[in-house]
Design a protein around this motif. Structure first.
Motif, short mmCIF file in Angstrom:
data_model
loop_
_atom_site.label_atom_id
_atom_site.label_comp_id
_atom_site.label_asym_id
_atom_site.label_seq_id
_atom_site.Cartn_x
_atom_site.Cartn_y
_atom_site.Cartn_z
N GLN A 16 0.81 -1.22 0.00
CA GLN A 16 0.00 0.00 0.00
C GLN A 16 0.85 1.29 0.00
O GLN A 16 0.53 2.22 -0.75
CB GLN A 16 -0.96 0.00 1.19
CG GLN A 16 -2.01 1.12 1.12
CD GLN A 16 -2.85 1.04 -0.14
OE1 GLN A 16 -3.40 0.00 -0.48
NE2 GLN A 16 -2.95 2.16 -0.87
N PRO A 17 1.93 1.36 0.80
CA PRO A 17 2.77 2.57 0.73
C PRO A 17 3.38 2.79 -0.65
O PRO A 17 3.62 3.93 -1.06
CB PRO A 17 3.86 2.31 1.78
CG PRO A 17 3.26 1.33 2.73
CD PRO A 17 2.40 0.45 1.87
N MET A 22 3.32 5.90 -5.70
CA MET A 22 3.20 5.92 -7.15
C MET A 22 2.03 6.82 -7.57
O MET A 22 2.14 7.61 -8.53
CB MET A 22 2.99 4.50 -7.68
CG MET A 22 3.03 4.38 -9.19
SD MET A 22 3.12 2.64 -9.68
CE MET A 22 3.19 2.80 -11.46
N THR A 23 0.93 6.73 -6.85
CA THR A 23 -0.25 7.53 -7.17
C THR A 23 0.03 9.02 -6.97
O THR A 23 -0.35 9.86 -7.80
CB THR A 23 -1.44 7.11 -6.29
OG1 THR A 23 -1.70 5.71 -6.47
CG2 THR A 23 -2.69 7.89 -6.66
N ALA A 246 8.03 4.60 -6.93
CA ALA A 246 7.40 3.49 -6.21
C ALA A 246 8.41 2.39 -5.91
O ALA A 246 8.38 1.78 -4.83
CB ALA A 246 6.24 2.95 -7.04
N PHE A 247 9.30 2.12 -6.85
CA PHE A 247 10.35 1.13 -6.66
C PHE A 247 11.22 1.51 -5.46
O PHE A 247 11.50 0.70 -4.58
CB PHE A 247 11.19 1.04 -7.93
CG PHE A 247 12.16 -0.12 -8.00
CD1 PHE A 247 12.25 -1.08 -6.99
CD2 PHE A 247 13.00 -0.26 -9.09
CE1 PHE A 247 13.14 -2.14 -7.08
CE2 PHE A 247 13.90 -1.31 -9.20
CZ PHE A 247 13.98 -2.25 -8.18
N ALA A 248 11.62 2.77 -5.42
CA ALA A 248 12.43 3.24 -4.29
C ALA A 248 11.68 3.11 -2.97
O ALA A 248 12.26 2.75 -1.93
CB ALA A 248 12.84 4.69 -4.52
N GLN A 249 10.38 3.37 -3.01
CA GLN A 249 9.57 3.21 -1.80
C GLN A 249 9.53 1.76 -1.35
O GLN A 249 9.63 1.45 -0.15
CB GLN A 249 8.15 3.71 -2.04
CG GLN A 249 7.23 3.68 -0.83
CD GLN A 249 7.71 4.57 0.29
OE1 GLN A 249 8.15 5.69 0.06
NE2 GLN A 249 7.64 4.09 1.52
N GLY A 361 2.30 -10.83 3.07
CA GLY A 361 0.92 -10.88 3.54
C GLY A 361 0.45 -12.23 4.01
O GLY A 361 -0.67 -12.36 4.54
N ASN A 362 1.25 -13.27 3.86
CA ASN A 362 0.83 -14.61 4.27
C ASN A 362 0.88 -14.79 5.78
O ASN A 362 1.64 -14.12 6.47
CB ASN A 362 1.71 -15.68 3.60
CG ASN A 362 1.47 -15.78 2.10
OD1 ASN A 362 2.40 -15.74 1.31
ND2 ASN A 362 0.21 -15.89 1.69
#
Length: 384
Positions: A16-17, A22-23, A246-249, A361-362
């Protein structure tokens, strides 16, 4: 039906971050990073900051040793093919392993049609090469050694540090396909004497169709993609600034402490799954090594007497997503070249194995559901 995703070696959901970053960039920054006006400078600042974050994550000497690409395949192709042609006057011999990703193997196969010679190192039953074999394979005309950091089908990790030492003492450059390992284990390009390294953002909860190629400052090769002067003339094409941010995040989310925590969690899932199946009377063996130096998020299991396709179909009908091998070849009828290299082409494991790959997420509760469901499916198939 509740769905459970255990195919994270194929791709991971964006965190989500990462989506938020990215958004935000997509809606606020649209300039071309090559433009010199305000809008271009905005984009350039994000590009430079992202490059610094990623360079720091692998201990690169300089930020500009990071070249953004469309992903692992392009990075592998560029590192291998362009190195071969750039250094062909020094030699025409390359070394790789029998269990590399298709992006490496098909690049090598192409070069063989162009007059280059390739040595394919074998692996043992744990999916690892012999350092002695590597040492013996090196020649005066060897110009490149390409060995993956971690295998995408069985999770075996190669001794990258020792490989780097061996290759550094030769005339060859050392390339590692780190697509499956980057973001899950610490990688240090200086300490490991890596000259070229390939990665892909979507394997660590980042966006698809984006990766980077690390090129040490002494590595001079042309761009595989011909066109403009982007990426300091090393990769043509306008940079995808929102995706790069987003990749860096995504990289920021997996610091050394988080990587260690995830590996520990995934190791627990491995033990839980294998133990649970055996306690339910399921005859199962690990393809590779459960206890050794591995990528802990990948577990490949042999279900004796149960065809992989039947297991996959039944699991999917029950909402559980796993695979029988690499997502890049899963749509074909070809058997796993990794399992063939480890066990031989006549081994029953080839057609009776599944790959489980865990993600952030598992949960342990999901693994229990998988154990119960899979046990029922295996017993049903064996009765039939």
């Amino acid at each position: 039906m509740k769905h459970i995703y255990l195919d994270n070696a194929a791709t991971t959901p964006m965190a989500q971050p990462v989506i938020d970053k990215m958004t935000a960039v997509m809606t606020q920054v649209f300039g071309n990073a090559s433009s010199t006006h305000y809008y271009g400078r905005q984009a350039r600042a994000i590009l430079d900051e992202s490059r610094h974050v990623i360079a720091t994550s692998i201990n690169a000497k300089k930020d500009d040793e990071i070249v953004f690409t469309s992903g692992g395949t392009e990075s592998d192709n560029t590192a291998i093919i362009e190195t071969a042609f750039a250094r062909k006057n020094e030699g025409r011999h390359l070394i790789t392993t029998a269990i590399e990703h298709e992006a490496v193997l098909k690049s090598m196969a192409y070069l063989e049609t162009q007059g280059f010679e390739v040595t394919y190192l074998p692996v043992d039953r744990t999916g690892k090469i012999s350092l002695t074999d590597l040492q013996n394979a090196l020649r005066a005309d060897t110009i490149l050694v390409s060995i993956m950091a971690g295998n995408n089908e069985v999770g075996s990790r190669m001794p990258i540090h020792q490989i780097g030492q061996i290759v550094a003492a030769s005339n060859a450059w050392f390339h590692t396909d780190a697509v499956q390992a980057y973001g899950l284990v610490d990688l240090d390009v200086q300490a490991d004497q890596i000259d070229l390294m390939s990665t892909s953002a979507h394997k660590l909860n980042g966006p698809k169709f984006l990766g980077f190629l690390y090129r040490a400052e002494h590595v001079v090769i042309p761009s595989l993609i011909k066109g403009g002067d982007q990426e300091l003339k090393r990769r043509a094409g306008t940079e995808n600034i929102p995706a790069i941010a987003a990749f860096a995040q995504a990289v920021k989310l997996v610091d050394s402490q988080e990587k260690a925590a995830r590996q520990q969690k995934y190791a627990g899932f491995k033990q839980q799954l294998v133990t649970g199946l055996r306690e339910n009377g399921i005859e199962v063996e690990v393809n590779g090594d459960l206890e050794g130096h591995n990528l802990q998020h990948v577990l490949n299991l042999w279900f004796k007497g149960c065809p992989s396709d039947a297991l996959l179909t039944n699991l999917d009908l029950n909402g559980i997503a796993v695979s029988a091998g690499s997502a890049c070849t899963a749509g074909s009828l070809e058997p796993s070249h990794v399992l063939i290299a480890m066990y031989g082409k006549d081994s029953p494991r080839i057609a009776e194995s599944l790959r489980f790959s865990f993600g952030a997420g598992n949960t342990a509760a999901e693994i229990e559901v998988v154990i119960a469901t899979l046990s029922t499916i295996v017993k049903k198939l064996k009765r039939e």
